[in-house]
Design a protein around this motif. Structure first.
Motif, PDB file in Angstrom:
ATOM      1  N   LYS A   1       0.838  -1.210   0.000  1.00  0.00           N
ATOM      2  CA  LYS A   1       0.000   0.000   0.000  1.00  0.00           C
ATOM      3  C   LYS A   1       0.870   1.255   0.000  1.00  0.00           C
ATOM      4  O   LYS A   1       0.533   2.255  -0.647  1.00  0.00           O
ATOM      5  CB  LYS A   1      -0.926  -0.013   1.213  1.00  0.00           C
ATOM      6  N   ARG A   2       1.982   1.200   0.718  1.00  0.00           N
ATOM      7  CA  ARG A   2       2.909   2.332   0.718  1.00  0.00           C
ATOM      8  C   ARG A   2       3.536   2.531  -0.664  1.00  0.00           C
ATOM      9  O   ARG A   2       3.714   3.657  -1.113  1.00  0.00           O
ATOM     10  CB  ARG A   2       3.995   2.134   1.769  1.00  0.00           C
ATOM     11  N   VAL A   3       3.855   1.425  -1.307  1.00  0.00           N
ATOM     12  CA  VAL A   3       4.418   1.507  -2.657  1.00  0.00           C
ATOM     13  C   VAL A   3       3.445   2.215  -3.594  1.00  0.00           C
ATOM     14  O   VAL A   3       3.833   3.101  -4.372  1.00  0.00           O
ATOM     15  CB  VAL A   3       4.771   0.103  -3.185  1.00  0.00           C
ATOM     16  N   ASP A   4       2.168   1.841  -3.533  1.00  0.00           N
ATOM     17  CA  ASP A   4       1.169   2.467  -4.401  1.00  0.00           C
ATOM     18  C   ASP A   4       1.086   3.969  -4.149  1.00  0.00           C
ATOM     19  O   ASP A   4       1.019   4.765  -5.100  1.00  0.00           O
ATOM     20  CB  ASP A   4      -0.201   1.827  -4.180  1.00  0.00           C
ATOM     21  N   GLU A   5       1.074   4.375  -2.886  1.00  0.00           N
ATOM     22  CA  GLU A   5       0.974   5.796  -2.555  1.00  0.00           C
ATOM     23  C   GLU A   5       2.206   6.563  -3.011  1.00  0.00           C
ATOM     24  O   GLU A   5       2.112   7.629  -3.615  1.00  0.00           O
ATOM     25  CB  GLU A   5       0.774   5.963  -1.046  1.00  0.00           C
ATOM     26  N   TRP A   6       3.371   6.003  -2.770  1.00  0.00           N
ATOM     27  CA  TRP A   6       4.607   6.676  -3.172  1.00  0.00           C
ATOM     28  C   TRP A   6       4.761   6.718  -4.692  1.00  0.00           C
ATOM     29  O   TRP A   6       5.262   7.705  -5.239  1.00  0.00           O
ATOM     30  CB  TRP A   6       5.807   5.984  -2.531  1.00  0.00           C
ATOM     31  N   ALA A   7       4.332   5.674  -5.360  1.00  0.00           N
ATOM     32  CA  ALA A   7       4.426   5.658  -6.824  1.00  0.00           C
ATOM     33  C   ALA A   7       3.622   6.803  -7.434  1.00  0.00           C
ATOM     34  O   ALA A   7       4.036   7.414  -8.426  1.00  0.00           O
ATOM     35  CB  ALA A   7       3.945   4.317  -7.369  1.00  0.00           C
ATOM     36  N   ARG A   8       2.467   7.115  -6.833  1.00  0.00           N
ATOM     37  CA  ARG A   8       1.671   8.241  -7.315  1.00  0.00           C
ATOM     38  C   ARG A   8       2.387   9.565  -7.069  1.00  0.00           C
ATOM     39  O   ARG A   8       2.353  10.470  -7.903  1.00  0.00           O
ATOM     40  CB  ARG A   8       0.306   8.257  -6.618  1.00  0.00           C
ATOM     41  N   ARG A   9       3.069   9.662  -5.946  1.00  0.00           N
ATOM     42  CA  ARG A   9       3.688  10.926  -5.559  1.00  0.00           C
ATOM     43  C   ARG A   9       4.959  11.248  -6.344  1.00  0.00           C
ATOM     44  O   ARG A   9       5.366  12.405  -6.402  1.00  0.00           O
ATOM     45  CB  ARG A   9       4.001  10.907  -4.053  1.00  0.00           C
ATOM     46  N   ILE A  10       5.592  10.249  -6.923  1.00  0.00           N
ATOM     47  CA  ILE A  10       6.876  10.501  -7.608  1.00  0.00           C
ATOM     48  C   ILE A  10       6.795  10.352  -9.121  1.00  0.00           C
ATOM     49  O   ILE A  10       7.823  10.334  -9.798  1.00  0.00           O
ATOM     50  CB  ILE A  10       7.991   9.591  -7.027  1.00  0.00           C
ATOM     51  N   GLN A  11       5.580  10.297  -9.669  1.00  0.00           N
ATOM     52  CA  GLN A  11       5.462  10.104 -11.115  1.00  0.00           C
ATOM     53  C   GLN A  11       6.006  11.274 -11.914  1.00  0.00           C
ATOM     54  O   GLN A  11       6.399  11.135 -13.067  1.00  0.00           O
ATOM     55  CB  GLN A  11       4.005   9.832 -11.494  1.00  0.00           C
ATOM     56  N   GLY A  12       6.043  12.467 -11.318  1.00  0.00           N
ATOM     57  CA  GLY A  12       6.603  13.626 -12.006  1.00  0.00           C
ATOM     58  C   GLY A  12       8.105  13.757 -11.864  1.00  0.00           C
ATOM     59  O   GLY A  12       8.691  14.749 -12.325  1.00  0.00           O
ATOM     60  N   THR A  13       8.745  12.783 -11.237  1.00  0.00           N
ATOM     61  CA  THR A  13      10.175  12.856 -10.934  1.00  0.00           C
ATOM     62  C   THR A  13      10.971  11.871 -11.774  1.00  0.00           C
ATOM     63  O   THR A  13      10.576  10.714 -11.940  1.00  0.00           O
ATOM     64  CB  THR A  13      10.426  12.548  -9.442  1.00  0.00           C
ATOM     65  N   ARG A  14      12.096  12.329 -12.288  1.00  0.00           N
ATOM     66  CA  ARG A  14      13.071  11.444 -12.933  1.00  0.00           C
ATOM     67  C   ARG A  14      14.225  11.222 -11.964  1.00  0.00           C
ATOM     68  O   ARG A  14      14.661  12.158 -11.278  1.00  0.00           O
ATOM     69  CB  ARG A  14      13.580  12.048 -14.236  1.00  0.00           C
ATOM     70  N   PHE A  15      14.724   9.995 -11.909  1.00  0.00           N
ATOM     71  CA  PHE A  15      15.748   9.625 -10.932  1.00  0.00           C
ATOM     72  C   PHE A  15      17.062   9.306 -11.644  1.00  0.00           C
ATOM     73  O   PHE A  15      17.078   8.629 -12.664  1.00  0.00           O
ATOM     74  CB  PHE A  15      15.276   8.425 -10.110  1.00  0.00           C
ATOM     75  N   PHE A  16      18.165   9.763 -11.026  1.00  0.00           N
ATOM     76  CA  PHE A  16      19.477   9.634 -11.644  1.00  0.00           C
ATOM     77  C   PHE A  16      20.514   9.166 -10.627  1.00  0.00           C
ATOM     78  O   PHE A  16      20.517   9.602  -9.470  1.00  0.00           O
ATOM     79  CB  PHE A  16      19.936  10.983 -12.218  1.00  0.00           C
ATOM     80  N   HIS A  17      21.399   8.303 -11.091  1.00  0.00           N
ATOM     81  CA  HIS A  17      22.569   7.920 -10.303  1.00  0.00           C
ATOM     82  C   HIS A  17      23.708   8.844 -10.693  1.00  0.00           C
ATOM     83  O   HIS A  17      24.308   8.695 -11.765  1.00  0.00           O
ATOM     84  CB  HIS A  17      22.946   6.458 -10.579  1.00  0.00           C
ATOM     85  N   ARG A  18      24.013   9.827  -9.858  1.00  0.00           N
ATOM     86  CA  ARG A  18      25.079  10.772 -10.160  1.00  0.00           C
ATOM     87  C   ARG A  18      25.481  11.517  -8.896  1.00  0.00           C
ATOM     88  O   ARG A  18      24.778  11.512  -7.882  1.00  0.00           O
ATOM     89  CB  ARG A  18      24.637  11.768 -11.243  1.00  0.00           C
ATOM     90  N   GLU A  19      26.613  12.182  -8.950  1.00  0.00           N
ATOM     91  CA  GLU A  19      27.103  12.982  -7.836  1.00  0.00           C
ATOM     92  C   GLU A  19      26.285  14.267  -7.714  1.00  0.00           C
ATOM     93  O   GLU A  19      25.702  14.760  -8.689  1.00  0.00           O
ATOM     94  CB  GLU A  19      28.582  13.320  -8.042  1.00  0.00           C
ATOM     95  N   TYR A  20      26.278  14.829  -6.509  1.00  0.00           N
ATOM     96  CA  TYR A  20      25.415  15.980  -6.251  1.00  0.00           C
ATOM     97  C   TYR A  20      25.758  17.185  -7.119  1.00  0.00           C
ATOM     98  O   TYR A  20      24.871  17.967  -7.507  1.00  0.00           O
ATOM     99  CB  TYR A  20      25.476  16.373  -4.775  1.00  0.00           C
ATOM    100  N   ALA A  21      27.039  17.374  -7.446  1.00  0.00           N
ATOM    101  CA  ALA A  21      27.438  18.547  -8.224  1.00  0.00           C
ATOM    102  C   ALA A  21      26.784  18.546  -9.597  1.00  0.00           C
ATOM    103  O   ALA A  21      26.397  19.602 -10.116  1.00  0.00           O
ATOM    104  CB  ALA A  21      28.952  18.603  -8.351  1.00  0.00           C
ATOM    105  N   ALA A  22      26.638  17.365 -10.194  1.00  0.00           N
ATOM    106  CA  ALA A  22      25.999  17.280 -11.505  1.00  0.00           C
ATOM    107  C   ALA A  22      24.530  17.690 -11.423  1.00  0.00           C
ATOM    108  O   ALA A  22      23.994  18.291 -12.364  1.00  0.00           O
ATOM    109  CB  ALA A  22      26.121  15.858 -12.055  1.00  0.00           C
ATOM    110  N   SER A  23      23.879  17.376 -10.314  1.00  0.00           N
ATOM    111  CA  SER A  23      22.482  17.781 -10.147  1.00  0.00           C
ATOM    112  C   SER A  23      22.363  19.280  -9.945  1.00  0.00           C
ATOM    113  O   SER A  23      21.486  19.934 -10.527  1.00  0.00           O
ATOM    114  CB  SER A  23      21.869  17.044  -8.956  1.00  0.00           C
ATOM    115  N   LEU A  24      23.238  19.841  -9.130  1.00  0.00           N
ATOM    116  CA  LEU A  24      23.207  21.284  -8.919  1.00  0.00           C
ATOM    117  C   LEU A  24      23.505  22.055 -10.195  1.00  0.00           C
ATOM    118  O   LEU A  24      22.953  23.133 -10.434  1.00  0.00           O
ATOM    119  CB  LEU A  24      24.192  21.677  -7.811  1.00  0.00           C
ATOM    120  N   ASP A  25      24.337  21.490 -11.051  1.00  0.00           N
ATOM    121  CA  ASP A  25      24.648  22.134 -12.326  1.00  0.00           C
ATOM    122  C   ASP A  25      23.422  22.248 -13.231  1.00  0.00           C
ATOM    123  O   ASP A  25      23.392  23.088 -14.131  1.00  0.00           O
ATOM    124  CB  ASP A  25      25.738  21.350 -13.067  1.00  0.00           C
TER     125      ASP A  25
END
Length: 299
Positions: free
Chosen positions: A169-193
């Motif tokens: 049930k938590r998975v279902d709720e969280w999946a709805r909340r993060i659908q507008g988000t793209r996720f990346f494996h990278r260092e923080y500086a690349a995200s801030l850039d």
């Protein structure tokens, strides 16, 4: 407290808003330092309307989950963790299946022995599926790694991990909340850039005075983060940084030398008692170990 339109996104870039943000306390990952209980307070200091939301130190995604943005980029340098978030967005059923299989496995025999079996499998080959269960079953959500080889050393928690039906049930709720988000494996500086004029960035890095045993903390340099934040600010991004502020722990002085004019203001956020310190002190309740974050704001 009053939310303010501190930044002015370019026309057509006001993709996120904070007017309807409400507290949301259902955690997906059990995680030391999780800020979900007061994430809505942190968000209250964001501009009311802004462009893309960026979270370079994702961790358990507490602020992201409460904000539930329409457009966001979230990242972390720890690959198994990002593997969980990417799977949650792309295929929530696989995340449910990962947890269910390991929950059942954990019940097939001695609880501690089964936990150690799953942990050993993870240590033999780091992966998102085993790591997901370990975050829920490890003591206090303390994800601790040995510096020399990355070995996860946290023992089994005394609690019984949440049942897989409740977790689904938590998975279902969280999946709805993060659908507008793209996720990346990278260092923080690349995200801030990637933060641009009118965007919002929330940084919750490992705390140098209290989290040196946790993943990613050993090589973290706060001065480098300050420089990356300064560049994002100059491009017009609004940056909020959570930093350990006052912590009663012996003679520890959690003070920093900030670059001149980098932050326009700071506000205290009471985080409650330190679970990490309780872990380090063998589970004792420590009434004096109260953590207060400073939320530093560039505008």
């Amino acid at each position: 407290m009053t939310r303010q339109d501190i930044t002015s996104p370019r026309p057509g870039r006001e993709t996120n808003a904070t007017e309807d943000v409400r507290p949301f306390k259902t955690q997906l990952l059990k995680w030391v330092g999780n800020k979900q209980r007061f994430a809505h307070e942190i968000i209250s200091y964001f501009p009311t309307r802004f462009g893309t939301y960026h979270e370079p130190f994702l961790g358990s995604g507490a602020v992201l989950g409460v904000l539930a943005p329409n457009l966001a980029e979230a990242a972390d340098s720890f690959a198994p963790l990002i593997g969980i978030w990417q799977a949650l967005r792309a295929d929530p059923e696989s995340v449910k299946a990962w947890y269910r299989a390991r929950w059942i496995e954990s019940q097939d025999g001695d609880k501690v022995a089964q936990y150690e079996k799953i942990k050993a499998r993870y240590n033999a080959g780091a992966n998102a599926a085993d790591f997901l269960f370990l975050t829920r079953a490890a003591y206090g959500g303390v994800v601790r790694f040995r510096r020399r080889d990355g070995y996860m050393s946290t023992p089994c928690g005394a609690h019984r991990p949440i049942h897989f039906d409740a977790f689904a049930k938590r998975v279902d709720e969280w999946a709805r909340r993060i659908q507008g988000t793209r996720f990346f494996h990278r260092e923080y500086a690349a995200s801030l850039d990637r933060a641009r004029d009118g965007d919002v960035v929330y940084c919750d890095p490992p705390y140098s005075h209290s989290q040196a045993i946790l993943y990613g903390a050993q090589g973290f340099d706060l001065d480098d983060l300050f420089r990356a934040i300064e560049k994002a600010k100059l491009r017009g991004a609004f940056v909020a940084l959570s930093l350990d502020g006052s912590k009663k722990s012996g003679a520890t002085d959690c003070s920093y030398d900030f670059p001149a004019s980098l932050f326009a203001r700071q506000v205290p956020v009471n985080c409650g008692r330190s679970m990490l310190k309780r872990f380090q002190m063998e589970g004792r309740t420590l009434e004096d170990e109260v953590v207060t974050d400073r939320l530093l704001l560039t505008h």
